[in-house]
Enzyme design. Structure first.
Site, mmCIF file in Angstrom:
data_model
loop_
_atom_site.group_PDB
_atom_site.id
_atom_site.type_symbol
_atom_site.label_atom_id
_atom_site.label_comp_id
_atom_site.label_asym_id
_atom_site.label_seq_id
_atom_site.Cartn_x
_atom_site.Cartn_y
_atom_site.Cartn_z
ATOM 1 N N ASP A 149 -2.199 -1.380 -3.479
ATOM 2 C CA ASP A 149 -2.336 -0.842 -4.735
ATOM 3 C C ASP A 149 -1.466 -0.856 -5.838
ATOM 4 O O ASP A 149 -0.208 -1.391 -5.635
ATOM 5 C CB ASP A 149 -2.724 1.094 -4.310
ATOM 6 C CG ASP A 149 -1.476 1.467 -3.606
ATOM 7 O OD1 ASP A 149 -0.218 1.183 -3.905
ATOM 8 O OD2 ASP A 149 -1.865 2.479 -2.752
ATOM 9 N N GLU A 178 -8.957 -21.215 -15.160
ATOM 10 C CA GLU A 178 -9.100 -21.714 -14.001
ATOM 11 C C GLU A 178 -10.339 -22.616 -14.133
ATOM 12 O O GLU A 178 -11.285 -22.368 -14.679
ATOM 13 C CB GLU A 178 -9.140 -20.818 -12.828
ATOM 14 C CG GLU A 178 -9.258 -21.178 -11.337
ATOM 15 C CD GLU A 178 -10.243 -20.777 -10.425
ATOM 16 O OE1 GLU A 178 -10.303 -21.134 -9.602
ATOM 17 O OE2 GLU A 178 -11.043 -20.262 -11.309
ATOM 18 N N ASP A 190 0.959 -1.142 -0.002
ATOM 19 C CA ASP A 190 -0.125 0.105 0.039
ATOM 20 C C ASP A 190 1.038 1.214 0.070
ATOM 21 O O ASP A 190 1.835 1.257 0.664
ATOM 22 C CB ASP A 190 -0.754 -0.074 1.408
ATOM 23 C CG ASP A 190 -1.713 1.302 1.520
ATOM 24 O OD1 ASP A 190 -1.955 2.000 0.498
ATOM 25 O OD2 ASP A 190 -1.968 1.638 2.764
ATOM 26 N N HIS A 200 -4.333 -17.445 -4.062
ATOM 27 C CA HIS A 200 -5.319 -16.493 -3.055
ATOM 28 C C HIS A 200 -6.602 -17.266 -2.658
ATOM 29 O O HIS A 200 -7.274 -16.956 -1.820
ATOM 30 C CB HIS A 200 -5.724 -15.447 -3.901
ATOM 31 C CG HIS A 200 -6.515 -15.761 -4.943
ATOM 32 N ND1 HIS A 200 -6.098 -16.497 -6.108
ATOM 33 C CD2 HIS A 200 -7.891 -15.317 -5.173
ATOM 34 C CE1 HIS A 200 -7.072 -16.416 -6.993
ATOM 35 N NE2 HIS A 200 -8.472 -15.904 -6.361
HETATM 36 O O1 TEU Z 1 -12.222 -19.334 -7.722
HETATM 37 C C1 TEU Z 1 -13.223 -20.437 -7.991
HETATM 38 C C2 TEU Z 1 -13.259 -21.596 -7.298
HETATM 39 O O2 TEU Z 1 -13.222 -22.645 -7.704
HETATM 40 C C3 TEU Z 1 -13.285 -21.205 -6.091
HETATM 41 O O3 TEU Z 1 -14.755 -20.678 -5.459
HETATM 42 C C4 TEU Z 1 -12.870 -22.208 -4.775
HETATM 43 O O4 TEU Z 1 -13.878 -23.193 -4.835
HETATM 44 C C5 TEU Z 1 -12.764 -21.580 -3.601
HETATM 45 O O5 TEU Z 1 -12.115 -20.448 -3.634
HETATM 46 C C6 TEU Z 1 -11.883 -22.636 -2.785
HETATM 47 O O6 TEU Z 1 -12.035 -22.328 -1.381
HETATM 48 C C7 TEU Z 1 -12.274 -18.143 -8.412
HETATM 49 C C8 TEU Z 1 -11.527 -17.146 -7.670
HETATM 50 O O7 TEU Z 1 -10.001 -17.554 -7.478
HETATM 51 C C9 TEU Z 1 -11.986 -17.063 -6.658
HETATM 52 O O8 TEU Z 1 -11.102 -16.074 -5.703
HETATM 53 C C10 TEU Z 1 -13.410 -16.311 -6.765
HETATM 54 O O9 TEU Z 1 -13.881 -16.166 -5.592
HETATM 55 C C11 TEU Z 1 -14.187 -16.941 -7.505
HETATM 56 O O10 TEU Z 1 -13.618 -17.810 -8.388
HETATM 57 C C12 TEU Z 1 -15.566 -16.428 -7.893
HETATM 58 O O11 TEU Z 1 -15.022 -15.350 -9.151
#
Ligand code: TEU
Length: 554
Positions: free
Chosen positions: A29, A254, A21, A327
């Site tokens: 940011d 993904e 930040d 993440h």
């Molecule tokens: O994640 C997709 C996904 O499969 C996740 O929901 C996963 O099941 C979960 O995070 C596991 O704990 C993607 C993104 O990476 C995530 O950050 C988003 O919240 C999600 O899509 C919705 O856009």
């Protein structure tokens, strides 16, 4: 195998809210990323993948986009992004963005229009349905707890949202929706962006019928009902021929429900869809019947099998992605390593594992210094909508919440989202203000500044390993074979091509171990290890020791 830059790349993933930040408001940011570009470059990585930085009400921290063409002012706006892109390129690095095209925010213009009336031109941009027997159209659940349908009182229909109710799913059946998304992709490519990580791309084609799911486990519903819909490959092929194929970019899709059988359909070079996908076979390896919040112990043989199976599935078709954290999951060191007594040595082992497998390597911010899970003292400290919704649901069902807090400690996505630990000062050098998510108390000892000073730090080990991979293309392209897959503590494999061969040994346990084999030790020369003292013979390993041995040509 065709050689390309993106196959050889090491990608560094940034979660911008938690990286650095500069404004003092406690939220990371884009100028913060610019400040740290030299650091990123110094790691030896090639590509930066930025989690979403677009305009968003942040119900799911940017995975709910309200304007695909606008950079959020919270992150510094368009000019900050332009400068990031320019300075990234100046350093010879590439920049990949996140494309969240399964859903938008409910605050996106399209959705605001869509819900105005049943005959609004944007109505069909989303998935609206009549209710059934006074309730939602079917029993589908959202990824983030509760029904996947939300009722709209004005137009008296339900809309579908696989994620939060502020993330309505787009209707990809509608050619105008596809055109809009392709235009967005092109818009960023024209600005010079080098590719996209495509969020939940496996979910964009919805099932043909909207029948109730009969699966008990949510994971089964995802795999069998939500993912890999009937038109998924038509859409991706169209995306590829309309936009992707016209640029020298990289794509990684993904996807929940992407498995060994269907992955080649996404990434087979002959089919013209995506370059790579992320699967979750190793990331859900410790989930029991109850899914993510039902963690179970798992054995190393199962973990190794995932890597063998995937290498095998993609070796002649497409290309793999290698990652151990991002993440959405807890910290890789806390899951697959030992974040206590063997913190440093096991972090180095995982670095070696990441950087010696076949596929494009994705390294998540903070893993290069061995950041660990964080155990906040109460739910009030947590931010992630997935965690908070699960908490609410368990509370309503009368669960033991002290017990569930322990599960949250192990599984919450906030484990990976606590601020980057730059130094040992109050807020870990992340911000001068109050961080949006509390820093991990262990930043006093685990931080970048400390590790810059120490020659043998985890950080410097990552730098060495990345260089080592670059110097040895056999580690990128060479064949892979796991040895003694049933061994409960050793993870051993060969990587070879026509010119050279490596034998890589990892001892993923707290006690010493020996690799018992017919191979002759004297044929192998030690090229790299994570322990300074290496007095033992080549096939002997101390706790969490890793060794890269090179086979002599004679
Ligand atoms: O994640 C997709 C996904 O499969 C996740 O929901 C996963 O099941 C979960 O995070 C596991 O704990 C993607 C993104 O990476 C995530 O950050 C988003 O919240 C999600 O899509 C919705 O856009």
């Amino acid at each position: 195998m065709k050689r390309t830059w993106w196959k050889e790349s090491v990608v560094y993933q940034i979660y911008p809210r938690s990286f650095k930040d500069t404004s003092g408001n406690g939220v990371g940011d884009i100028p913060g990323i610019v400040d740290k570009l030299d650091y990123i470059k110094s790691l030896g990585v090639d590509v930066i993948w930025l989690c979403p930085v677009y305009e968003s009400p942040n119900d799911d921290n940017g995975y709910d986009i309200s304007d695909y063409r606008k950079i959020s002012e919270d992150f510094g706006g368009q000019s900050a992004f332009d400068s990031l892109l320019e300075q990234t390129h100046q350093r010879g690095l590439k920049l990949v963005m996140d494309l969240v095209a399964n859903h938008t925010s409910d605050e996106h213009f399209w959705f605001r229009e869509s819900k105005k009336s049943r005959d609004n031109p944007y109505r069909d941009y989303y998935i609206w349905h009549e209710g059934k027997n006074g309730g939602p159209p079917n029993n589908w659940m959202s990824f983030f707890s509760g029904s996947a349908w939300e009722y709209d009182t004005a137009t008296e229909q339900y809309y579908l949202h696989y994620f939060t109710k502020k993330q309505p799913d787009l209707n990809w059946e509608n050619p105008e929706v596809r055109r809009e998304i392709f235009d967005v992709i092109e818009f960023w490519f024209k600005k010079g962006v080098d590719g996209f990580r495509m969020d939940v791309i496996s979910l964009i084609s919805k099932p043909e019928t909207f029948q109730d799911t009969s699966y008990v486990k949510f994971q089964d519903t995802i795999v069998n009902q939500y993912a890999n819909g009937p038109k998924i490959h038509d859409y991706l092929h169209e995306m590829n021929s309309e936009v992707l194929s016209k640029y020298d970019i990289m794509t990684v899709g993904e996807g929940p429900g992407i498995n060994l059988k269907n992955a080649p359909l996404y990434v087979d070079e002959k089919r013209g869809e995506l370059h790579m996908v992320f699967h979750f076979d190793h990331m859900y390896i410790d989930c029991g019947e109850g899914g993510k919040y039902d963690p179970q112990p798992f054995g190393l043989p199962k973990f190794k099998k995932v890597f063998s199976d995937w290498d095998n599935a993609l070796k002649n078709k497409g290309w793999g992605s290698i990652f151990l954290g991002n993440h959405d999951f807890s910290r890789m060191l806390s899951r697959f390593g030992n974040d206590g007594k063997y913190h440093e040595v096991s972090a180095k082992l995982l670095a070696t594992l990441l950087l010696t497998l076949r596929g494009t390597v994705y390294l998540y911010q903070g893993d290069e210094i061995g950041m660990t899970n964080v155990a906040y003292p109460g739910i009030a400290y947590y931010n992630d909508v997935e965690t908070l919704n699960a908490w609410k649901e368990k509370e309503e069902k009368g669960n033991d919440m002290q017990g569930f807090l322990k599960v949250v400690h192990a599984q919450s996505r906030d484990n990976a989202r606590s601020p980057m630990q730059w130094d040992s000062s109050k807020n870990a050098g992340f911000s001068t203000g109050d961080p949006w998510l509390a820093v991990n108390p262990n930043h006093g000892s685990i931080n970048v500044a400390e590790q810059e000073k120490k020659e043998n730090s985890i950080l410097n080990y990552y730098r060495e390993m990345i260089t080592f991979r670059k110097e040895n293309p056999v580690l990128v392209y060479g064949d892979y074979e796991c040895m003694q897959e049933e061994h409960p503590q050793l993870f051993v494999y060969r990587r070879w091509d026509s010119e050279s061969e490596f034998l890589i040994l990892h001892n993923m346990g707290d006690g010493p171990e020996e690799f018992i084999t017919d191979l002759r030790e004297e044929q192998f020369e030690l090229r790299k290890t994570n322990l300074l003292e290496n007095l033992k013979r080549p096939f002997h390993l101390g706790p969490w020791q890793t060794k890269i041995l090179k086979k002599s040509s004679s």
